[in-house]
Write a protein that holds these residues in place. Structure first.
Motif, PDB file in Angstrom:
ATOM      1  N   ALA A  14      33.466  37.626  35.148  1.00 36.18           N
ATOM      2  CA  ALA A  14      34.363  38.138  36.327  1.00 36.18           C
ATOM      3  C   ALA A  14      35.414  38.903  35.757  1.00 36.18           C
ATOM      4  O   ALA A  14      35.783  40.101  36.086  1.00 36.18           O
ATOM      5  N   ASP A  15      35.902  38.439  34.544  1.00 34.59           N
ATOM      6  CA  ASP A  15      37.084  39.301  33.750  1.00 34.59           C
ATOM      7  C   ASP A  15      36.281  40.622  33.290  1.00 34.59           C
ATOM      8  O   ASP A  15      36.860  41.681  33.001  1.00 34.59           O
ATOM      9  N   VAL A  16      35.335  40.472  32.559  1.00 34.03           N
ATOM     10  CA  VAL A  16      34.248  41.427  32.190  1.00 34.03           C
ATOM     11  C   VAL A  16      34.041  42.634  33.369  1.00 34.03           C
ATOM     12  O   VAL A  16      34.328  43.820  33.186  1.00 34.03           O
ATOM     13  N   GLU A  17      33.639  42.085  34.469  1.00 29.68           N
ATOM     14  CA  GLU A  17      33.438  43.121  35.404  1.00 29.68           C
ATOM     15  C   GLU A  17      34.838  43.654  35.861  1.00 29.68           C
ATOM     16  O   GLU A  17      34.772  44.909  36.131  1.00 29.68           O
ATOM     17  N   ALA A  18      35.944  43.080  36.078  1.00 26.61           N
ATOM     18  CA  ALA A  18      37.005  43.726  36.349  1.00 26.61           C
ATOM     19  C   ALA A  18      37.414  44.656  35.328  1.00 26.61           C
ATOM     20  O   ALA A  18      38.132  45.671  35.746  1.00 26.61           O
ATOM     21  N   ILE A  19      37.356  44.491  34.247  1.00 31.95           N
ATOM     22  CA  ILE A  19      37.894  45.371  32.907  1.00 31.95           C
ATOM     23  C   ILE A  19      37.091  46.642  32.854  1.00 31.95           C
ATOM     24  O   ILE A  19      37.661  47.592  32.929  1.00 31.95           O
TER      25      ILE A  19
END
Length: 383
Positions: A253-258
């Protein structure tokens, strides 16, 4: 629920022992008898925990540096403040003799020590494996502030986190060497039924897990320490070497947001396909396998979330620690730690900007252009 009830019980018992040992502190129930007195202490334990959860973070946020300058003794002052507030909330049952300041300071110090021992025995605040993967939401907001190289608020907040982590792991290391470790592990199975604690792990493993939880700056320090097999025990060096290739990944989820923030498109729209599971994770970033629309396979390196603000905070903390040590010890001044820290800080700040790494890869490719057997990563600037 079990954690909450144990927390109240520990606060109540620590307060009761403190009152018993100090003649200048008195607690009175609304009527005679064991049950009313027990309920009185439980209510005070509940109120103390509530006040603690509100006041302690605020005090640390404003005066966190005092934790470093006093080597943690500032927590006694905080406990004393909490007890003063507790006495104001419960004036009818909490009485302190003169001199007021003396008894409150003694009570704050004594209750802090007793509570720490009780928490360790019953397994409260134990370190959990994988704790370093958690990202506190407020770092996203703090990262938007114009901090420059130093920010006192951010450093104070990181000071609290670093101090809490080192305190937890330090207690775990001590408990692991005592006969009560079995009791602690038994209690932890009830408090954390779905999580794995580190109490049963060896001391070198706990050191590695602590550095991973503390974040990239401390992982880098551990990686540097792993090269000193001449002064460190072999089992510790073995664990520290795992910091090079055995760091916990952060969630997709953090990867996608970044990626969405940096490139303006999600991984599924930027690439023909994108692997949700990383192929490697390190202190600064992790790498995902992906395919471009033309079918070419690429490696996508994604920086850890909120890393810049926490790294800068950590460097400020370490700088203050080194400066304090050098002021107090001529022998430490002779080690040249300030110079090494400046070089380390400049290196890690430069490493945070992936454009530097991209430029170096392009320069390497250009310099090796006459040697077809040597290949360097190709950089896709638009991505």
């Amino acid at each position: 629920m079990i954690y909450f009830l144990l927390r109240v019980a520990v606060n109540a018992l620590a307060l009761a022992i403190t009152v018993f040992l100090l003649p200048g502190i008195h607690v009175y129930a609304w009527e005679e008898g064991f049950v009313p007195l027990l309920l009185t202490y439980l209510v005070m334990g509940l109120l103390f925990g509530f006040i603690n959860s509100l006041v302690r973070p605020l005090v640390i946020l404003l005066f966190g540096k005092l934790l470093l300058w006093t080597v943690g003794l500032f927590t006694w002052v905080i406990n004393s403040l909490l007890l003063v507030l507790l006495s104001l909330v419960t004036p009818a049952i909490w009485v302190v003799d003169e001199p007021l300041a003396l008894w409150v300071i003694l009570a704050g110090a004594l209750m802090g020590i007793i509570a720490t021992i009780l928490e360790a025995i019953v397994g409260l605040n134990s370190s959990l494996e994988g704790e370093g993967r958690r990202q506190d939401f407020y770092w996203r907001w703090l990262s938007k502030l114009p901090t420059g190289r130093r920010s006192r608020i951010i450093e104070n907040l990181r000071t609290q986190q670093v101090y809490d982590a080192m305190r937890r792991y330090g207690v775990d290391m001590l408990i692991g060497q005592t006969p009560v470790s079995g009791l602690t592990q038994w209690a932890q199975r009830f408090i954390y039924p779905d999580r794995q604690t580190v109490t049963a792990e060896s001391m070198p493993v706990k050191v590695r897990l602590m550095l991973q939880e503390l974040g990239p700056t401390y992982v880098k320090m551990g990686q540097m320490a792993a090269s000193r097999s001449d002064i460190l025990p072999e089992e510790l060096v073995v664990e520290l070497e795992k910091l090079h290739d055995d760091v916990s990944p952060f969630p997709y989820a953090d990867v996608e947001a970044i990626i969405s923030k940096e490139l303006g498109c999600t991984p599924d729209t930027c690439f023909a396909s994108f692997s949700r599971e990383p192929v490697a994770a390190a202190s600064m970033a992790q790498v995902h396998r992906a395919f471009l629309p033309d079918g070419e396979v690429v490696a996508v390196k994604v920086q850890r979330p909120n890393i810049e603000v926490t790294v800068k905070g950590d460097l400020g903390i370490v700088a203050d620690v080194v400066n304090t040590m050098e002021k107090r010890s001529q022998r430490i001044r002779g080690l040249g730690l300030s110079g090494m820290l400046d070089e380390f800080g400049s290196s890690i700040i430069e490493e945070l900007d992936f454009r530097n790494e991209a430029f170096n890869a392009q320069m390497l490719s250009y310099n090796m252009r006459e040697f077809p057997q040597v290949q360097a990563p190709q950089i896709y600037e638009s991505l």
